[in-house]
Design an enzyme around this catalytic site. Sequence first.
Site, PDB file in Angstrom:
ATOM      1  N   GLU A 192      44.613  33.509  -4.654  1.00 32.41           N
ATOM      2  CA  GLU A 192      43.968  33.814  -3.355  1.00 32.41           C
ATOM      3  C   GLU A 192      42.532  34.286  -3.545  1.00 32.41           C
ATOM      4  OE1 GLU A 192      46.321  35.126  -0.156  1.00 32.41           O
ATOM      5  OE2 GLU A 192      48.172  34.362  -1.040  1.00 32.41           O
TER       6      GLU A 192
HETATM    7  N1  CAA Z   1      35.976  32.921   7.761  1.00 29.73           N
HETATM    8  C1  CAA Z   1      35.461  31.867   8.447  1.00 29.73           C
HETATM    9  N2  CAA Z   1      34.633  30.968   7.913  1.00 29.73           N
HETATM   10  C2  CAA Z   1      34.289  31.142   6.624  1.00 29.73           C
HETATM   11  C3  CAA Z   1      34.774  32.208   5.843  1.00 29.73           C
HETATM   12  C4  CAA Z   1      35.650  33.125   6.477  1.00 29.73           C
HETATM   13  N3  CAA Z   1      36.189  34.154   5.813  1.00 29.73           N
HETATM   14  N4  CAA Z   1      34.254  32.110   4.615  1.00 29.73           N
HETATM   15  C5  CAA Z   1      33.463  31.006   4.610  1.00 29.73           C
HETATM   16  N5  CAA Z   1      33.504  30.436   5.826  1.00 29.73           N
HETATM   17  C6  CAA Z   1      32.793  29.250   6.287  1.00 29.73           C
HETATM   18  C7  CAA Z   1      31.275  29.459   6.209  1.00 29.73           C
HETATM   19  O1  CAA Z   1      30.791  30.109   7.378  1.00 29.73           O
HETATM   20  C8  CAA Z   1      30.787  28.039   6.098  1.00 29.73           C
HETATM   21  O2  CAA Z   1      30.803  27.422   7.354  1.00 29.73           O
HETATM   22  P1  CAA Z   1      29.426  26.983   8.115  1.00 29.73           P
HETATM   23  O3  CAA Z   1      28.740  25.989   7.214  1.00 29.73           O
HETATM   24  O4  CAA Z   1      29.885  26.422   9.406  1.00 29.73           O
HETATM   25  O5  CAA Z   1      28.640  28.246   8.252  1.00 29.73           O
HETATM   26  C9  CAA Z   1      31.880  27.374   5.282  1.00 29.73           C
HETATM   27  O6  CAA Z   1      33.055  28.171   5.403  1.00 29.73           O
HETATM   28  C10 CAA Z   1      31.524  27.209   3.830  1.00 29.73           C
HETATM   29  O7  CAA Z   1      31.280  28.502   3.328  1.00 29.73           O
HETATM   30  P2  CAA Z   1      30.324  28.787   2.115  1.00 29.73           P
HETATM   31  O8  CAA Z   1      29.007  28.086   2.349  1.00 29.73           O
HETATM   32  O9  CAA Z   1      30.304  30.259   1.921  1.00 29.73           O
HETATM   33  O10 CAA Z   1      31.081  28.037   0.932  1.00 29.73           O
HETATM   34  P3  CAA Z   1      30.934  28.222  -0.622  1.00 29.73           P
HETATM   35  O11 CAA Z   1      31.362  26.963  -1.228  1.00 29.73           O
HETATM   36  O12 CAA Z   1      29.620  28.786  -0.976  1.00 29.73           O
HETATM   37  O13 CAA Z   1      31.993  29.378  -0.999  1.00 29.73           O
HETATM   38  C11 CAA Z   1      34.007  30.604  -1.197  1.00 29.73           C
HETATM   39  C12 CAA Z   1      33.041  29.773  -0.320  1.00 29.73           C
HETATM   40  C13 CAA Z   1      34.097  31.967  -0.582  1.00 29.73           C
HETATM   41  C14 CAA Z   1      33.588  30.723  -2.630  1.00 29.73           C
HETATM   42  C15 CAA Z   1      35.328  29.813  -1.073  1.00 29.73           C
HETATM   43  O14 CAA Z   1      35.193  28.539  -1.667  1.00 29.73           O
HETATM   44  C16 CAA Z   1      36.504  30.543  -1.637  1.00 29.73           C
HETATM   45  O15 CAA Z   1      37.034  31.450  -1.006  1.00 29.73           O
HETATM   46  N6  CAA Z   1      36.995  30.119  -2.842  1.00 29.73           N
HETATM   47  C17 CAA Z   1      38.211  30.637  -3.398  1.00 29.73           C
HETATM   48  C18 CAA Z   1      39.377  29.816  -2.926  1.00 29.73           C
HETATM   49  C19 CAA Z   1      40.655  30.575  -2.999  1.00 29.73           C
HETATM   50  O16 CAA Z   1      40.762  31.727  -2.609  1.00 29.73           O
HETATM   51  N7  CAA Z   1      41.696  29.880  -3.445  1.00 29.73           N
HETATM   52  C20 CAA Z   1      42.994  30.449  -3.486  1.00 29.73           C
HETATM   53  C21 CAA Z   1      44.008  29.373  -3.425  1.00 29.73           C
HETATM   54  S1  CAA Z   1      45.340  29.719  -2.363  1.00 29.73           S
HETATM   55  C22 CAA Z   1      46.430  30.637  -3.255  1.00 29.73           C
HETATM   56  O17 CAA Z   1      46.153  31.141  -4.296  1.00 29.73           O
HETATM   57  C23 CAA Z   1      47.718  30.830  -2.569  1.00 29.73           C
HETATM   58  C24 CAA Z   1      48.886  31.111  -3.407  1.00 29.73           C
HETATM   59  O18 CAA Z   1      49.575  30.228  -3.794  1.00 29.73           O
HETATM   60  C25 CAA Z   1      49.272  32.515  -3.671  1.00 29.73           C
END
Ligand code: CAA
Length: 380
Positions: free
Chosen positions: A363
């Site tokens: 996550e």
């Molecule tokens: N709420 C709403 N929108 C969001 C958001 C949030 N919390 N975070 C980002 N966004 C939106 C941004 O506003 C953007 O949209 P717009 O272009 O319309 O403004 C879009 O998403 C893209 O965001 P970023 O430009 O920030 O994207 P990025 O590539 O720079 O990075 C990141 C984003 C935070 C690094 C994201 O890729 C991330 O969270 N990565 C980790 C993924 C993760 O947590 N994976 C876990 C897998 S699931 C799991 O583990 C479950 C399990 O089995 C236990």
Amino acid sequence: MDFKLSEEQLLIKEAARDFAKTELLPGVIERDEKQEFPTEQVKKMGELGFLGMMTSAEYGGSGMDTVSYVMVMEELSKVDASASVIVSVNNSLVCWGLETYGTEEQKQKYLKRLASGEIIGAFCLSEPEAGSDATSQKTTAIDKGDHYIVNGTKNWITNGNSADVYLVIAQTDPEKKHKGINALILEKGMPGFEIGPKEQKLGIRGSDTHSLIFNDVKVPKENRIGEDGFGFKFAMKTLAGGRIGIAAQALGIASGAYELAKEYSKVRKAFGTEICNHQAIAFKLADMHTQIEAARHMVLKAAWDKDNGNDYDLSGAMAKLYASQVAMDTTIEAVQIHGGNGYVKEYHVERLMRDAKITQIYEGTSEIQKIVISRSVLKD
Ligand code: CAA
């Protein structure tokens, strides 16, 4: 500021504590050893309402708040983090997402059964080349009018083989980058949907982690969650809440290990006295207790933010970052306090130490939490 928990919240915490002791503890070592999914225990957790805690009663859930949910997560995780991740994924990533963004038809068809624990769900975002970099989705969902054709592979999927319903994130229009991503509901057994091999894991070994393979899976359009292109936002919004659940899991792993170490230190003797009387051990316990209490406050604050309509992206990310570090540090110290016995399975702390590590990875790794936190604090 009111730190008092309601009677209902205290009762549910107590119920989870009892359940963990009577139903999860027996067999936890064997399940870990054999990588055995806790099928019976999951069924009972469904009956207790733990699988749809925050889902409204109208859709088969318990209609409780996030504070109650994190307390249940802490209690279950003290004993069995494999069982608690099943609870976390089903509650935060599957039921919450469906209730918040799903259509009425999707809620009737899927949410009711998921929230009541009749079936469980999985959340499928990660791919071989899209873990932290979640916008780089290679799984495709090509728009064919009234349906999508899904192709690709998902990795490290919790409940991979045990779920019946899968929320799958996939790229429909690569030119639109993350704005061309969709979230689709897939069902086990859809033609072309294959469950890959089970992962052999370091920790949370009772949880069932698989890769998933999609070969021309036909998914009706009514199974898309939200508007066209909402999939990435759906994943981010859902994960923001999920991180509070994992923070609570980390807290539980830490407090479980701490409680075991404290009790052990009161009975184990060395140099003529119980080891808790040696400052080397007593100070470890003092540090563990302090850090766990700080983590608990952060977890409860994030949960409270969610319950009160405040932004919880930042408080959830901070809670996960901190609690997962505390889980790692505390479990290592708990093994140390147990000495040679800490290295032996029957004392439980070595398993908790192995389980702790995943809370810094799934996550969103700790490094991803730091991206979320730093972006948030720097935007003002
Ligand atoms: N709420 C709403 N929108 C969001 C958001 C949030 N919390 N975070 C980002 N966004 C939106 C941004 O506003 C953007 O949209 P717009 O272009 O319309 O403004 C879009 O998403 C893209 O965001 P970023 O430009 O920030 O994207 P990025 O590539 O720079 O990075 C990141 C984003 C935070 C690094 C994201 O890729 C991330 O969270 N990565 C980790 C993924 C993760 O947590 N994976 C876990 C897998 S699931 C799991 O583990 C479950 C399990 O089995 C236990």
